[in-house]
Write an enzyme that holds these catalytic residues in place. Sequence first.
Site, PDB file in Angstrom:
ATOM      1  N   GLU A  43     -10.768   2.125   0.218  1.00 13.65           N
ATOM      2  CA  GLU A  43     -10.272   0.892   0.011  1.00 13.65           C
ATOM      3  C   GLU A  43     -11.641   0.443  -0.756  1.00 13.65           C
ATOM      4  O   GLU A  43     -12.156  -0.643  -0.619  1.00 13.65           O
ATOM      5  CB  GLU A  43     -10.483   0.307   1.539  1.00 13.65           C
ATOM      6  CG  GLU A  43      -9.656   0.633   2.496  1.00 13.65           C
ATOM      7  CD  GLU A  43      -9.704  -0.168   3.731  1.00 13.65           C
ATOM      8  OE1 GLU A  43     -10.143  -1.093   3.923  1.00 13.65           O
ATOM      9  OE2 GLU A  43      -8.974   0.381   4.764  1.00 13.65           O
ATOM     10  N   HIS A  52     -16.231  -0.224   0.904  1.00 17.59           N
ATOM     11  CA  HIS A  52     -16.449  -1.668   0.711  1.00 17.59           C
ATOM     12  C   HIS A  52     -17.883  -1.873   0.350  1.00 17.59           C
ATOM     13  O   HIS A  52     -18.548  -2.118   1.254  1.00 17.59           O
ATOM     14  CB  HIS A  52     -15.868  -2.651   1.734  1.00 17.59           C
ATOM     15  CG  HIS A  52     -14.352  -2.678   1.801  1.00 17.59           C
ATOM     16  ND1 HIS A  52     -13.464  -2.949   0.890  1.00 17.59           N
ATOM     17  CD2 HIS A  52     -13.654  -2.125   2.922  1.00 17.59           C
ATOM     18  CE1 HIS A  52     -12.316  -2.979   1.637  1.00 17.59           C
ATOM     19  NE2 HIS A  52     -12.351  -2.353   2.550  1.00 17.59           N
TER      20      HIS A  52
HETATM   21  C1  XIL Z   1      -7.840  -6.669   5.165  1.00 15.41           C
HETATM   22  C2  XIL Z   1      -6.906  -7.479   3.960  1.00 15.41           C
HETATM   23  O1  XIL Z   1      -6.980  -6.988   2.590  1.00 15.41           O
HETATM   24  C3  XIL Z   1      -6.466  -8.954   4.218  1.00 15.41           C
HETATM   25  O2  XIL Z   1      -5.383  -9.238   3.301  1.00 15.41           O
HETATM   26  C4  XIL Z   1      -6.386  -9.180   5.543  1.00 15.41           C
HETATM   27  O3  XIL Z   1      -6.454 -10.645   5.775  1.00 15.41           O
HETATM   28  C5  XIL Z   1      -7.295  -8.616   6.557  1.00 15.41           C
HETATM   29  O4  XIL Z   1      -7.255  -7.071   6.340  1.00 15.41           O
HETATM   30  N1  XIL Z   1     -10.571  -2.913   6.489  1.00 15.41           N
HETATM   31  C6  XIL Z   1      -9.189  -2.363   6.552  1.00 15.41           C
HETATM   32  C7  XIL Z   1      -8.190  -3.166   5.775  1.00 15.41           C
HETATM   33  O5  XIL Z   1      -9.015  -1.432   6.965  1.00 15.41           O
HETATM   34  O6  XIL Z   1      -7.096  -3.421   6.482  1.00 15.41           O
HETATM   35  C8  XIL Z   1      -8.700  -4.661   5.616  1.00 15.41           C
HETATM   36  O7  XIL Z   1      -7.597  -5.419   4.848  1.00 15.41           O
HETATM   37  C9  XIL Z   1      -9.976  -4.820   4.835  1.00 15.41           C
HETATM   38  C10 XIL Z   1     -11.248  -4.077   5.769  1.00 15.41           C
END
Ligand code: XIL
Length: 325
Positions: free
Chosen positions: A244, A212
């Site tokens: 992600e 991210h």
């Molecule tokens: C996030 C989802 O995208 C949202 O919809 C939810 O409200 C919160 O979680 N790291 C992770 C993910 O491992 O599970 C998270 O996903 C984002 C950060």
Amino acid sequence: METTLRSAAQKRNLKIGCAVATHLLDDPEYARILGAEFNLIEPENDLKFGPVHPEKDQYNFAPVERQIAFAQSHNQEVRGHTLTWHNQNAPWIEGKSPDELNQILKDHIFTVMHHFKGQIKEWDVVNEAINDEAQIRKSIWYNEPGIGLADQNYEYIAQSFRWAHEADPDAKLFYNDYNIEKISSKSDRTYEMLKQLLSEGVPIYGIGFQCHFVLGSDFDEAFETFQSNIQRFKSLGLEIQFTELDIRMTEPQPGDFERQAEAYKKTIELALEEGVTLIQLWGFSDRHSWIPYTFKSEGWALPWDENFKMKPAYHAILAALQGDN
Ligand code: XIL
């Protein structure tokens, strides 16, 4: 055949994934893009403890089953996220004793993995166990009150992986975390942890770098050491995945989408160079991204815009996958 991220990735034997909120499959345009552009999907929330196990004796498998049906009809794989995590747990597990929590987590891992055995072959078993101070994160599974292994270092993590391996010996098991892309105290700690667990024979197959990113200095700084960081985890024998990926920004200024495209390109090129086996986006369009809900005034993080129009980032990812410079 039309060139897509999927067709370009396939040629390299690479998985290109997308996190999916199940209800979005109702939108035909969303479903068309998802089916055409990705060869793997991952439920964005539906396999987390709270959503999938809302009451003691109640599992809610239907949304994930719907994603699996979609994936099968589009010849895609499905990846599992996540079994042991501090967030999005179910209210009914609050106030339980360590003995009870031990049984709850074990039953949970076995039930969920058995249910999807053969259909979900890769799992984020433990998610985000190291905090921003590079310490083991306090959580209901670790020490609040924990599953009976509180303050025994990484033991509750080891236990999660051992249970997961027992539940499905064929599944590939991952440790997944955020902000571990660059060399930092957090990634150092993660490296030490996985090294130790592997030396004890804990069945960990790979590591997921969430990726991210924030466009600008955060991204640039991460990229100074991202490659050497990946290499040290590879030297432990771990498979590497980007699980992600998104690259967020504040209100876009002229040139920002081009800079974002360049950042995506660098990420994909690094993945290819280092033999990363999955590049997964955390959603594909700015219409449905988690970013604006979580990071105030930020967004615009994905390769399709809020009208499902491809942004420069899309073309940059495609070109990188095709090996164009
Ligand atoms: C996030 C989802 O995208 C949202 O919809 C939810 O409200 C919160 O979680 N790291 C992770 C993910 O491992 O599970 C998270 O996903 C984002 C950060």
